[in-house]
Enzyme design. Structure first.
Site, PDB file in Angstrom:
ATOM      1  N   GLU A  54      -1.462 -10.367  -2.857  1.00 52.02           N
ATOM      2  CA  GLU A  54      -0.797  -9.362  -2.009  1.00 52.02           C
ATOM      3  C   GLU A  54       0.511  -9.951  -1.494  1.00 52.02           C
ATOM      4  O   GLU A  54       0.519 -11.072  -0.982  1.00 52.02           O
ATOM      5  CB  GLU A  54      -1.716  -9.016  -0.831  1.00 52.02           C
ATOM      6  CG  GLU A  54      -1.087  -8.041   0.144  1.00 52.02           C
ATOM      7  CD  GLU A  54      -2.015  -7.747   1.326  1.00 52.02           C
ATOM      8  OE1 GLU A  54      -3.238  -7.622   1.131  1.00 52.02           O
ATOM      9  OE2 GLU A  54      -1.486  -7.665   2.448  1.00 52.02           O
ATOM     10  N   ARG A 113      16.669   1.255   2.450  1.00 51.14           N
ATOM     11  CA  ARG A 113      15.676   1.462   3.509  1.00 51.14           C
ATOM     12  C   ARG A 113      15.651   0.262   4.448  1.00 51.14           C
ATOM     13  O   ARG A 113      15.295  -0.842   4.027  1.00 51.14           O
ATOM     14  CB  ARG A 113      14.320   1.589   2.823  1.00 51.14           C
ATOM     15  CG  ARG A 113      13.159   1.600   3.749  1.00 51.14           C
ATOM     16  CD  ARG A 113      11.857   1.413   2.983  1.00 51.14           C
ATOM     17  NE  ARG A 113      10.762   1.468   3.932  1.00 51.14           N
ATOM     18  CZ  ARG A 113       9.585   0.915   3.753  1.00 51.14           C
ATOM     19  NH1 ARG A 113       9.330   0.251   2.650  1.00 51.14           N
ATOM     20  NH2 ARG A 113       8.663   1.001   4.670  1.00 51.14           N
ATOM     21  N   ARG A 124       5.476  -8.572  13.153  1.00 58.33           N
ATOM     22  CA  ARG A 124       5.990  -7.229  13.420  1.00 58.33           C
ATOM     23  C   ARG A 124       4.981  -6.478  14.301  1.00 58.33           C
ATOM     24  O   ARG A 124       4.185  -7.096  14.988  1.00 58.33           O
ATOM     25  CB  ARG A 124       6.272  -6.523  12.089  1.00 58.33           C
ATOM     26  CG  ARG A 124       7.364  -7.261  11.275  1.00 58.33           C
ATOM     27  CD  ARG A 124       7.703  -6.535  10.006  1.00 58.33           C
ATOM     28  NE  ARG A 124       8.216  -5.185  10.280  1.00 58.33           N
ATOM     29  CZ  ARG A 124       8.299  -4.225   9.363  1.00 58.33           C
ATOM     30  NH1 ARG A 124       7.920  -4.461   8.120  1.00 58.33           N
ATOM     31  NH2 ARG A 124       8.758  -3.025   9.697  1.00 58.33           N
ATOM     32  N   ALA A 155       2.773   0.442   3.168  1.00 59.77           N
ATOM     33  CA  ALA A 155       2.048   0.971   4.333  1.00 59.77           C
ATOM     34  C   ALA A 155       0.543   1.104   4.077  1.00 59.77           C
ATOM     35  O   ALA A 155      -0.256   1.024   5.021  1.00 59.77           O
ATOM     36  CB  ALA A 155       2.636   2.314   4.737  1.00 59.77           C
ATOM     37  N   PRO A 176       4.099   2.819  -1.340  1.00 59.06           N
ATOM     38  CA  PRO A 176       4.992   3.878  -0.868  1.00 59.06           C
ATOM     39  C   PRO A 176       6.277   3.368  -0.214  1.00 59.06           C
ATOM     40  O   PRO A 176       6.264   2.351   0.476  1.00 59.06           O
ATOM     41  CB  PRO A 176       4.131   4.624   0.164  1.00 59.06           C
ATOM     42  CG  PRO A 176       3.079   3.655   0.571  1.00 59.06           C
ATOM     43  CD  PRO A 176       2.799   2.825  -0.646  1.00 59.06           C
ATOM     44  N   ASN A 177       7.333   4.093  -0.487  1.00 61.79           N
ATOM     45  CA  ASN A 177       8.671   3.874   0.085  1.00 61.79           C
ATOM     46  C   ASN A 177       9.397   2.662  -0.497  1.00 61.79           C
ATOM     47  O   ASN A 177      10.555   2.427  -0.181  1.00 61.79           O
ATOM     48  CB  ASN A 177       8.624   3.762   1.625  1.00 61.79           C
ATOM     49  CG  ASN A 177       8.064   5.014   2.262  1.00 61.79           C
ATOM     50  OD1 ASN A 177       8.576   6.095   1.997  1.00 61.79           O
ATOM     51  ND2 ASN A 177       7.019   4.904   3.055  1.00 61.79           N
ATOM     52  N   ASP A 220     -11.283  -0.641  -2.009  1.00 63.22           N
ATOM     53  CA  ASP A 220     -12.482  -0.380  -2.812  1.00 63.22           C
ATOM     54  C   ASP A 220     -12.169  -0.435  -4.302  1.00 63.22           C
ATOM     55  O   ASP A 220     -12.995  -0.893  -5.098  1.00 63.22           O
ATOM     56  CB  ASP A 220     -13.082   0.984  -2.458  1.00 63.22           C
ATOM     57  CG  ASP A 220     -13.822   0.969  -1.124  1.00 63.22           C
ATOM     58  OD1 ASP A 220     -13.985  -0.121  -0.531  1.00 63.22           O
ATOM     59  OD2 ASP A 220     -14.247   2.056  -0.676  1.00 63.22           O
ATOM     60  N   ASN A 224       2.362  -5.118  -3.786  1.00 64.27           N
ATOM     61  CA  ASN A 224       2.842  -4.869  -2.435  1.00 64.27           C
ATOM     62  C   ASN A 224       2.338  -3.472  -2.067  1.00 64.27           C
ATOM     63  O   ASN A 224       2.937  -2.467  -2.464  1.00 64.27           O
ATOM     64  CB  ASN A 224       4.368  -4.936  -2.347  1.00 64.27           C
ATOM     65  CG  ASN A 224       4.839  -4.752  -0.914  1.00 64.27           C
ATOM     66  OD1 ASN A 224       4.058  -4.340  -0.045  1.00 64.27           O
ATOM     67  ND2 ASN A 224       6.108  -5.023  -0.657  1.00 64.27           N
ATOM     68  N   TYR A 267      14.081  -5.220   5.153  1.00 70.54           N
ATOM     69  CA  TYR A 267      13.597  -5.369   3.777  1.00 70.54           C
ATOM     70  C   TYR A 267      14.632  -5.936   2.808  1.00 70.54           C
ATOM     71  O   TYR A 267      14.318  -6.142   1.642  1.00 70.54           O
ATOM     72  CB  TYR A 267      13.072  -4.019   3.265  1.00 70.54           C
ATOM     73  CG  TYR A 267      11.910  -3.502   4.093  1.00 70.54           C
ATOM     74  CD1 TYR A 267      10.720  -4.225   4.164  1.00 70.54           C
ATOM     75  CD2 TYR A 267      12.003  -2.314   4.823  1.00 70.54           C
ATOM     76  CE1 TYR A 267       9.652  -3.776   4.933  1.00 70.54           C
ATOM     77  CE2 TYR A 267      10.937  -1.858   5.589  1.00 70.54           C
ATOM     78  CZ  TYR A 267       9.770  -2.590   5.642  1.00 70.54           C
ATOM     79  OH  TYR A 267       8.717  -2.152   6.392  1.00 70.54           O
ATOM     80  N   HIS A 326       4.369  -9.193   0.625  1.00 72.56           N
ATOM     81  CA  HIS A 326       5.189  -8.360   1.503  1.00 72.56           C
ATOM     82  C   HIS A 326       6.554  -8.998   1.637  1.00 72.56           C
ATOM     83  O   HIS A 326       6.660 -10.228   1.769  1.00 72.56           O
ATOM     84  CB  HIS A 326       4.557  -8.238   2.897  1.00 72.56           C
ATOM     85  CG  HIS A 326       3.204  -7.623   2.851  1.00 72.56           C
ATOM     86  ND1 HIS A 326       3.012  -6.269   2.741  1.00 72.56           N
ATOM     87  CD2 HIS A 326       1.969  -8.178   2.840  1.00 72.56           C
ATOM     88  CE1 HIS A 326       1.714  -6.008   2.684  1.00 72.56           C
ATOM     89  NE2 HIS A 326       1.059  -7.152   2.737  1.00 72.56           N
ATOM     90  N   LEU A 327       7.570  -8.159   1.644  1.00 72.53           N
ATOM     91  CA  LEU A 327       8.935  -8.650   1.852  1.00 72.53           C
ATOM     92  C   LEU A 327       9.083  -9.226   3.254  1.00 72.53           C
ATOM     93  O   LEU A 327       9.643 -10.303   3.449  1.00 72.53           O
ATOM     94  CB  LEU A 327       9.925  -7.501   1.648  1.00 72.53           C
ATOM     95  CG  LEU A 327       9.995  -6.952   0.216  1.00 72.53           C
ATOM     96  CD1 LEU A 327      10.444  -5.507   0.226  1.00 72.53           C
ATOM     97  CD2 LEU A 327      10.903  -7.815  -0.634  1.00 72.53           C
ATOM     98  N   SER A 328       8.593  -8.474   4.233  1.00 70.16           N
ATOM     99  CA  SER A 328       8.728  -8.889   5.634  1.00 70.16           C
ATOM    100  C   SER A 328       7.489  -9.663   6.071  1.00 70.16           C
ATOM    101  O   SER A 328       6.442  -9.588   5.415  1.00 70.16           O
ATOM    102  CB  SER A 328       8.910  -7.649   6.522  1.00 70.16           C
ATOM    103  OG  SER A 328       7.743  -6.831   6.480  1.00 70.16           O
ATOM    104  N   ARG A 357       0.686  -3.595  11.844  1.00 75.10           N
ATOM    105  CA  ARG A 357       0.957  -4.185  10.526  1.00 75.10           C
ATOM    106  C   ARG A 357       0.218  -5.508  10.315  1.00 75.10           C
ATOM    107  O   ARG A 357       0.279  -6.093   9.232  1.00 75.10           O
ATOM    108  CB  ARG A 357       2.460  -4.427  10.335  1.00 75.10           C
ATOM    109  CG  ARG A 357       3.283  -3.166  10.322  1.00 75.10           C
ATOM    110  CD  ARG A 357       4.745  -3.450   9.984  1.00 75.10           C
ATOM    111  NE  ARG A 357       5.581  -2.368  10.428  1.00 75.10           N
ATOM    112  CZ  ARG A 357       5.816  -1.242   9.719  1.00 75.10           C
ATOM    113  NH1 ARG A 357       5.287  -1.081   8.533  1.00 75.10           N
ATOM    114  NH2 ARG A 357       6.582  -0.289  10.210  1.00 75.10           N
TER     115      ARG A 357
HETATM  116  C1  DQA Z   1       5.843  -4.089   3.573  1.00 75.10           C
HETATM  117  C2  DQA Z   1       5.342  -4.165   5.022  1.00 75.10           C
HETATM  118  C3  DQA Z   1       4.574  -2.906   5.396  1.00 75.10           C
HETATM  119  O1  DQA Z   1       4.124  -2.999   6.757  1.00 75.10           O
HETATM  120  C4  DQA Z   1       5.476  -1.685   5.283  1.00 75.10           C
HETATM  121  O2  DQA Z   1       4.745  -0.518   5.556  1.00 75.10           O
HETATM  122  C5  DQA Z   1       6.170  -1.611   3.971  1.00 75.10           C
HETATM  123  C6  DQA Z   1       6.660  -2.834   3.337  1.00 75.10           C
HETATM  124  C7  DQA Z   1       6.728  -5.296   3.204  1.00 75.10           C
HETATM  125  O3  DQA Z   1       6.910  -5.516   2.013  1.00 75.10           O
HETATM  126  O4  DQA Z   1       7.243  -5.987   4.093  1.00 75.10           O
HETATM  127  O5  DQA Z   1       6.408  -0.524   3.463  1.00 75.10           O
HETATM  128  O6  DQA Z   1       4.716  -4.099   2.707  1.00 75.10           O
END
Ligand code: DQA
Length: 141
Positions: free
Chosen positions: A94, A14, A103, A73, A6-7, A83, A70, A19, A96-98, A107
């Site tokens: 897995e 964003r 953080r 959230a 999401p997002n 699951d 990725n 990010y 993540h950008l950040s 998270r």
């Molecule tokens: C994220 C980190 C998550 O905590 C956050 O909710 C995101 C992006 C990242 O790529 O850094 O939406 O997965």
């Protein structure tokens, strides 16, 4: 299969200080370029909906050898995604950008990471590229 949670469709607009300025299309293009170099084929799917991501994971074994995800959230909330990964048993990485570990406390925990080959966080686009390389090399063995 590359899954974006999401997002992530809003990347570029964003919270760019967290990010980065790349759009999701730009990230996918960079992944495609690396895939061509490595000799693998990628498919991309982004959804803001947990159920749609579960459906994509469940369907993945029919067409794909692994998943680069990725979960955004849903990393921190989704027993359902975990699951689904456990149910299919495909290798996944897995990303993540950040750097989620430096953080907010909420998270720091990932429901998926204990099942993943590994987690790469904090390198922006490079998190995805490193993740693809790692998944590809794992599957080549
Ligand atoms: C994220 C980190 C998550 O905590 C956050 O909710 C995101 C992006 C990242 O790529 O850094 O939406 O997965």
């Amino acid at each position: 299969l590359v899954l974006h949670g999401p997002n992530l469709n809003m990347l570029g607009r964003r919270e760019p200080e967290i990010y980065g300025s790349l759009s999701l299309d730009q990230i996918n293009s960079a992944l495609d370029a690396l895939a061509a170099e490595l000799g693998c084929i990628l498919a991309f799917f982004q959804s803001n909906s947990e159920g749609a991501l579960v459906d994509a994971i469940q369907a993945a074994p029919a067409d794909y050898d692994g998943i680069l995800i990725n979960p955004a959230a849903y990393t921190h909330t989704s027993v359902a995604l975990r699951d689904a990964m456990a149910a299919i048993g495909l290798p996944f990485v897995e990303v993540h950008l950040s750097n989620i570990h430096r953080r907010e406390e909420f998270r720091h925990h990932s429901f998926l990471a204990p099942l993943a080959l590994g987690q790469i966080a904090g390198f922006g686009l490079d998190s995805y590229l490193l993740g693809l390389r790692a998944l590809f090399n794992h599957n080549k063995k």
